[in-house]
Design a protein around this motif. Structure first.
Motif, PDB file in Angstrom:
ATOM      1  N   LEU A 105     -38.634 -52.123  50.479  1.00  0.00           N
ATOM      2  CA  LEU A 105     -37.955 -52.331  49.205  1.00  0.00           C
ATOM      3  C   LEU A 105     -36.449 -52.130  49.297  1.00  0.00           C
ATOM      4  O   LEU A 105     -35.705 -52.621  48.441  1.00  0.00           O
ATOM      5  N   THR A 106     -35.990 -51.411  50.292  1.00  0.00           N
ATOM      6  CA  THR A 106     -34.543 -51.196  50.448  1.00  0.00           C
ATOM      7  C   THR A 106     -33.881 -52.263  51.297  1.00  0.00           C
ATOM      8  O   THR A 106     -32.660 -52.221  51.493  1.00  0.00           O
ATOM      9  N   GLN A 107     -34.650 -53.221  51.785  1.00  0.00           N
ATOM     10  CA  GLN A 107     -34.068 -54.316  52.560  1.00  0.00           C
ATOM     11  C   GLN A 107     -33.583 -55.409  51.625  1.00  0.00           C
ATOM     12  O   GLN A 107     -34.300 -55.857  50.733  1.00  0.00           O
ATOM     13  N   SER A 108     -32.356 -55.856  51.850  1.00  0.00           N
ATOM     14  CA  SER A 108     -31.802 -56.916  51.011  1.00  0.00           C
ATOM     15  C   SER A 108     -32.534 -58.241  51.225  1.00  0.00           C
ATOM     16  O   SER A 108     -32.645 -59.055  50.297  1.00  0.00           O
ATOM     17  N   ASN A 109     -33.041 -58.476  52.423  1.00  0.00           N
ATOM     18  CA  ASN A 109     -33.755 -59.723  52.697  1.00  0.00           C
ATOM     19  C   ASN A 109     -34.993 -59.865  51.824  1.00  0.00           C
ATOM     20  O   ASN A 109     -35.330 -60.967  51.381  1.00  0.00           O
ATOM     21  N   PHE A 110     -35.663 -58.762  51.591  1.00  0.00           N
ATOM     22  CA  PHE A 110     -36.884 -58.821  50.779  1.00  0.00           C
ATOM     23  C   PHE A 110     -36.573 -59.302  49.370  1.00  0.00           C
ATOM     24  O   PHE A 110     -37.264 -60.176  48.831  1.00  0.00           O
ATOM     25  N   TRP A 111     -35.548 -58.751  48.747  1.00  0.00           N
ATOM     26  CA  TRP A 111     -35.226 -59.138  47.376  1.00  0.00           C
ATOM     27  C   TRP A 111     -34.686 -60.559  47.311  1.00  0.00           C
ATOM     28  O   TRP A 111     -34.941 -61.278  46.341  1.00  0.00           O
ATOM     29  N   GLN A 112     -33.956 -60.988  48.328  1.00  0.00           N
ATOM     30  CA  GLN A 112     -33.491 -62.371  48.356  1.00  0.00           C
ATOM     31  C   GLN A 112     -34.662 -63.334  48.489  1.00  0.00           C
ATOM     32  O   GLN A 112     -34.729 -64.376  47.817  1.00  0.00           O
ATOM     33  N   GLN A 113     -35.606 -62.995  49.340  1.00  0.00           N
ATOM     34  CA  GLN A 113     -36.791 -63.838  49.500  1.00  0.00           C
ATOM     35  C   GLN A 113     -37.661 -63.829  48.252  1.00  0.00           C
ATOM     36  O   GLN A 113     -38.244 -64.853  47.881  1.00  0.00           O
ATOM     37  N   ALA A 114     -37.754 -62.673  47.594  1.00  0.00           N
ATOM     38  CA  ALA A 114     -38.509 -62.604  46.339  1.00  0.00           C
ATOM     39  C   ALA A 114     -37.852 -63.468  45.265  1.00  0.00           C
ATOM     40  O   ALA A 114     -38.545 -64.152  44.489  1.00  0.00           O
ATOM     41  N   PHE A 115     -36.528 -63.452  45.219  1.00  0.00           N
ATOM     42  CA  PHE A 115     -35.811 -64.295  44.257  1.00  0.00           C
ATOM     43  C   PHE A 115     -36.051 -65.771  44.543  1.00  0.00           C
ATOM     44  O   PHE A 115     -36.301 -66.569  43.626  1.00  0.00           O
TER      45      PHE A 115
END
Length: 288
Positions: free
Chosen positions: A74-84
């Motif tokens: 959850l603290t990885q920026s890649n995860f949130w970008q991919q979720a978006f």
């Protein structure tokens, strides 16, 4: 008297009545549910363990629970970008599928014109055409249209492949609406579009929810199409993120399970919350 009674009773068909409330039926249902749910539970629980724990006892429970795996993902920026990216593509696909499918199904259900059934058959043939068979020509067409590495490269093909099932589900609902309601709406001054918006859509809500959920889940879990048309890492979706994370952290089994759990969580929640609507929509489509 005997002859009179026999004449009243229905003739025997010679077939034994099957009761669907037997313990065997429930046992089979529970077995199927266990086979379907067990892998999901294993992945979610595995994210709360460490890799040494999984290697030592693959079927064990967390002892103790480890939250670092989920926190690290959850603290990885890649995860949130991919979720978006996944959310934009899935919501765009769902909106287009519902709007276009509703419009096409309404015409096929409420309008009479030459070739209507042939056009409906043409749409249903799309159910027999696998998306994988069109990947190469689809990629070439998207490349010629300069759509590669864009949201449209994923949304447009997904909409096209989702429309056949959408029309098959929506048309029976729209056909089942009594003609008297349409006549009453016309007397009140409603146009065809007004009837669609104010009467047909509310009555077809279970079917709309069904096709929307199916389109959203299929888009969220799509892997092959984004893999071919999204080479830009900043546009990768969560299924591609799972692959990248698995390749980068091959020895971190617990971390991969945590990433996979978080990637599939939105689709599972979306599907679970709309379960009753989906059942109603599919039942109406079958009856129609």
């Amino acid at each position: 008297m005997t002859m009179a009674v026999n004449s009243v009773l229905p003739p025997s068909t010679g077939r034994r009545q099957v009761s669907w409330g037997t313990p065997l039926t429930y046992a089979l249902a529970l077995a199927i549910a266990a086979v379907s749910i067990a892998p999901v539970i294993y992945v979610v629980i595995g994210g709360f363990r460490t890799t040494p724990q999984i290697v030592a006892d693959p079927a064990g429970l967390p002892d103790p629970f480890v939250w670092d795996n989920y926190a690290r993902v959850l603290t990885q920026s890649n995860f949130w970008q991919q979720a978006f990216n996944s959310a934009v593509i899935a919501l765009g696909t769902t909106l287009a599928v519902v709007v276009l499918g509703l419009a096409a199904a309404f015409v096929l259900a409420r309008y009479s014109f030459r070739g209507r059934e042939g056009l409906y058959t043409f749409f249903t043939l799309g159910l027999l055409f696998p998306a994988g068979a069109a990947i190469l020509p689809l990629y070439l067409m998207l490349r010629d249209l300069n759509l590669i590495n864009s949201y449209y490269a994923v949304i447009l093909p997904q909409v096209a492949f989702s429309l056949p099932l959408t029309i098959v589900i929506l048309r029976p609902f729209l056909s089942a609406i009594p003609r008297e309601l349409e006549d009453a709406a016309a007397i009140d001054g409603a146009s065809r579009l007004g009837f669609l918006w104010r009467v047909a859509m509310p009555l077809s809500r279970p079917a709309l929810v069904t096709v929307g959920v199916l389109a959203f889940v299929a888009s969220w879990n799509s892997f092959l199409l984004p893999l071919l048309v999204l080479s830009d890492v900043n546009l990768h979706t969560l299924p591609l993120g799972v692959q990248n994370f698995s390749s980068q952290y091959t020895t971190d089994t617990a971390g991969v399970l945590a990433f996979t759990s978080l990637a599939m969580l939105p689709a599972l929640l979306f599907f679970t919350l709309a379960e009753k609507q989906i059942v109603g929509g599919l039942q109406g489509a079958v009856k129609g």
